[in-house]
Design a protein around this motif. Sequence first.
Motif, PDB file in Angstrom:
ATOM      1  N   ALA A 162      13.616 -18.248   5.639  1.00  0.00           N
ATOM      2  CA  ALA A 162      12.333 -17.800   5.174  1.00  0.00           C
ATOM      3  C   ALA A 162      11.955 -19.333   4.332  1.00  0.00           C
ATOM      4  N   ARG A 163      10.484 -19.500   4.494  1.00  0.00           N
ATOM      5  CA  ARG A 163      10.009 -20.715   4.002  1.00  0.00           C
ATOM      6  C   ARG A 163       9.500 -20.378   2.673  1.00  0.00           C
ATOM      7  N   GLY A 164       8.947 -19.430   2.324  1.00  0.00           N
ATOM      8  CA  GLY A 164       8.520 -18.874   0.970  1.00  0.00           C
ATOM      9  C   GLY A 164       9.779 -17.994   0.107  1.00  0.00           C
ATOM     10  N   TYR A 165       9.487 -18.202  -1.068  1.00  0.00           N
ATOM     11  CA  TYR A 165      10.550 -17.226  -1.900  1.00  0.00           C
ATOM     12  C   TYR A 165       9.739 -16.403  -2.972  1.00  0.00           C
ATOM     13  N   HIS A 166       8.793 -16.993  -3.550  1.00  0.00           N
ATOM     14  CA  HIS A 166       7.981 -15.923  -4.638  1.00  0.00           C
ATOM     15  C   HIS A 166       6.606 -15.495  -3.622  1.00  0.00           C
ATOM     16  N   ASP A 167       6.272 -14.358  -4.191  1.00  0.00           N
ATOM     17  CA  ASP A 167       5.113 -13.484  -3.602  1.00  0.00           C
ATOM     18  C   ASP A 167       4.125 -14.488  -2.851  1.00  0.00           C
ATOM     19  N   HIS A 168       3.607 -15.565  -3.820  1.00  0.00           N
ATOM     20  CA  HIS A 168       2.446 -16.592  -3.493  1.00  0.00           C
ATOM     21  C   HIS A 168       2.784 -17.161  -2.211  1.00  0.00           C
ATOM     22  N   GLU A 169       3.980 -17.991  -2.449  1.00  0.00           N
ATOM     23  CA  GLU A 169       4.512 -18.543  -1.151  1.00  0.00           C
ATOM     24  C   GLU A 169       4.891 -17.847   0.121  1.00  0.00           C
ATOM     25  N   ARG A 170       5.276 -16.606  -0.135  1.00  0.00           N
ATOM     26  CA  ARG A 170       5.169 -15.756   1.079  1.00  0.00           C
ATOM     27  C   ARG A 170       4.242 -15.415   1.794  1.00  0.00           C
ATOM     28  N   LEU A 171       3.124 -15.231   0.884  1.00  0.00           N
ATOM     29  CA  LEU A 171       1.753 -14.790   1.270  1.00  0.00           C
ATOM     30  C   LEU A 171       1.274 -15.897   2.074  1.00  0.00           C
ATOM     31  N   ALA A 172       1.503 -17.128   1.530  1.00  0.00           N
ATOM     32  CA  ALA A 172       0.813 -18.695   2.191  1.00  0.00           C
ATOM     33  C   ALA A 172       1.786 -18.761   3.669  1.00  0.00           C
ATOM     34  N   ALA A 173       2.932 -18.353   3.488  1.00  0.00           N
ATOM     35  CA  ALA A 173       3.879 -18.812   4.787  1.00  0.00           C
ATOM     36  C   ALA A 173       3.666 -17.492   5.910  1.00  0.00           C
ATOM     37  N   GLY A 174       2.870 -16.604   5.575  1.00  0.00           N
ATOM     38  CA  GLY A 174       2.752 -15.432   6.532  1.00  0.00           C
ATOM     39  C   GLY A 174       4.024 -14.541   6.708  1.00  0.00           C
ATOM     40  N   GLU A 175       5.029 -14.821   5.676  1.00  0.00           N
ATOM     41  CA  GLU A 175       6.125 -13.815   5.564  1.00  0.00           C
ATOM     42  C   GLU A 175       5.993 -12.764   4.775  1.00  0.00           C
ATOM     43  N   LEU A 176       5.006 -12.452   3.936  1.00  0.00           N
ATOM     44  CA  LEU A 176       4.687 -11.354   3.172  1.00  0.00           C
ATOM     45  C   LEU A 176       3.088 -11.022   3.812  1.00  0.00           C
ATOM     46  N   VAL A 177       2.781  -9.601   4.321  1.00  0.00           N
ATOM     47  CA  VAL A 177       1.581  -9.129   4.724  1.00  0.00           C
ATOM     48  C   VAL A 177       1.488  -8.034   3.971  1.00  0.00           C
ATOM     49  N   TYR A 178       0.341  -7.905   2.895  1.00  0.00           N
ATOM     50  CA  TYR A 178       0.178  -7.001   2.092  1.00  0.00           C
ATOM     51  C   TYR A 178      -0.524  -5.839   2.865  1.00  0.00           C
ATOM     52  N   SER A 179       0.255  -5.099   3.650  1.00  0.00           N
ATOM     53  CA  SER A 179      -0.234  -4.077   4.507  1.00  0.00           C
ATOM     54  C   SER A 179       1.007  -3.129   4.942  1.00  0.00           C
ATOM     55  N   GLY A 180       0.732  -1.867   4.434  1.00  0.00           N
ATOM     56  CA  GLY A 180       1.642  -0.501   4.883  1.00  0.00           C
ATOM     57  C   GLY A 180       1.245   0.389   5.380  1.00  0.00           C
ATOM     58  N   VAL A 181       2.109   1.376   5.459  1.00  0.00           N
ATOM     59  CA  VAL A 181       1.680   2.478   6.399  1.00  0.00           C
ATOM     60  C   VAL A 181       1.475   3.648   5.635  1.00  0.00           C
ATOM     61  N   VAL A 182       1.179   3.628   4.261  1.00  0.00           N
ATOM     62  CA  VAL A 182       1.011   4.758   3.445  1.00  0.00           C
ATOM     63  C   VAL A 182      -0.442   4.503   2.511  1.00  0.00           C
ATOM     64  N   ARG A 183      -0.152   3.240   1.592  1.00  0.00           N
ATOM     65  CA  ARG A 183      -0.774   3.319   0.552  1.00  0.00           C
ATOM     66  C   ARG A 183      -2.309   1.960   0.685  1.00  0.00           C
ATOM     67  N   THR A 184      -1.948   1.437   1.871  1.00  0.00           N
ATOM     68  CA  THR A 184      -3.009   0.531   2.170  1.00  0.00           C
ATOM     69  C   THR A 184      -4.499   1.136   2.535  1.00  0.00           C
ATOM     70  N   PRO A 185      -5.549   0.579   1.684  1.00  0.00           N
ATOM     71  CA  PRO A 185      -6.848   1.188   1.989  1.00  0.00           C
ATOM     72  C   PRO A 185      -7.187   0.851   3.316  1.00  0.00           C
ATOM     73  N   VAL A 186      -7.972   1.877   3.808  1.00  0.00           N
ATOM     74  CA  VAL A 186      -8.399   1.643   5.368  1.00  0.00           C
ATOM     75  C   VAL A 186      -9.496   0.171   5.612  1.00  0.00           C
ATOM     76  N   MET A 187     -10.173   0.310   4.209  1.00  0.00           N
ATOM     77  CA  MET A 187     -11.076  -1.102   4.129  1.00  0.00           C
ATOM     78  C   MET A 187     -10.237  -2.155   4.480  1.00  0.00           C
ATOM     79  N   ALA A 188      -9.188  -2.272   4.258  1.00  0.00           N
ATOM     80  CA  ALA A 188      -8.362  -3.520   4.314  1.00  0.00           C
ATOM     81  C   ALA A 188      -8.129  -3.858   5.699  1.00  0.00           C
ATOM     82  N   LEU A 189      -8.128  -2.769   6.720  1.00  0.00           N
ATOM     83  CA  LEU A 189      -7.632  -3.371   8.057  1.00  0.00           C
ATOM     84  C   LEU A 189      -8.623  -3.778   8.786  1.00  0.00           C
ATOM     85  N   ALA A 190     -10.061  -3.328   8.752  1.00  0.00           N
ATOM     86  CA  ALA A 190     -11.236  -3.747   9.664  1.00  0.00           C
ATOM     87  C   ALA A 190     -12.397  -3.766   8.808  1.00  0.00           C
ATOM     88  N   GLY A 191     -13.440  -4.686   9.266  1.00  0.00           N
ATOM     89  CA  GLY A 191     -14.864  -4.549   8.716  1.00  0.00           C
ATOM     90  C   GLY A 191     -15.582  -3.621   9.487  1.00  0.00           C
TER      91      GLY A 191
END
Length: 353
Positions: A162-191
């Motif tokens: 992995a190129r990132g370690y901390h959350d911010h680095e991982r978000l920037a590297a595309g290795e952490l995607v803040y999207s899951g199958v239970v708690r993610t608000p639907v408005m975060a998936l599409a406009g």
Amino acid sequence: MPVPHERWLGWDLGGAHLKVVALDARGQSEAVLQVACPLWQGLDHLDTAIERVLGSLGARATRHAVTMTGELTDLFEDRATGVRALIERMQRRFPAEEVRIYAGRAGLLAPAAAAAAPDQVASANWMASASLAARHFPEGVLVDIGSTTSDLVPFHGGQVSARGYHDHERLAAGELVYSGVVRTPVMALAGRVPFGGHWVALMAEHFATTADIYRLTGELPAHADLMPSADGRPKTSAASAGRLARMLGLDAAAAAPAAWERLAAHLAEAQLRTLAEACDCLLSRGELAADAPILGAGVGRFLARRLAARLGRAYLGFGALFEGQAPGTPDGPEVADCAPAAAVARLALEEST
């Protein structure tokens, strides 16, 4: 030489759930537990969740390996404060000599040493899973899709790459995607979404979550959705349709059930597309062979399997690392659902033998 203890418990202290995996001295799973733990509402919820787990497992000679992401909740002023508070809570319940805290690259540390290195401890649970995978598979991409986030972690040659370690680095590297199958608000998936022959903008409101989507597609594991629904109403297909309808300014009665199921399928595809694009970018680094597999984990690993098919890669389940595991309880979590907890217990066991 250290004497193996009878059992290791792996603890993953999350912001919404407490996940625990018990391994015996051979590394086989004895129990897998996931308990709702809304940590943002106070540390007493963690205390209650711990007691629920211990009540289920019973008293036996045990050591404890701990990883966490709960330090990120807004209960704490900053992440370092959260890390120290969670370590202190575990020390309050268990003797310090029986506890090891996972600190990523620094390995498993005694509580005092871990409290002095909060940057290494904070949200390092993904590293435990990926490190274990790297020990047992030549190469691949760990795709752990949970209730809230998705981890995409490449590994090869026995190392996590992995190129990132901390959350911010991982978000920037595309290795952490803040999207899951239970708690993610639907408005975060599409406009906007197609409905009734038009493209309709989604309301920017927390009216529905991805749990509603996958309940309507029939893919949501029964044990995965432990938190209240967005409106506090029942967790049924009809209620989920009503919550999705509200995102469009409608009631569920405005269309047939098939229309809401079609909308759920569209939103599921939007989420999968986001994950596929992130994985495509990761694979474009050229570090992995064309046949490197996807290793799926998390309650949303049904999406990881679909992602592997879309990318034309083989799919392996994280549970394969725990061959001979005890069968889970009906409708209960499996080892792969709680991969970081299982991984940190296995890493601790291997280090102690």
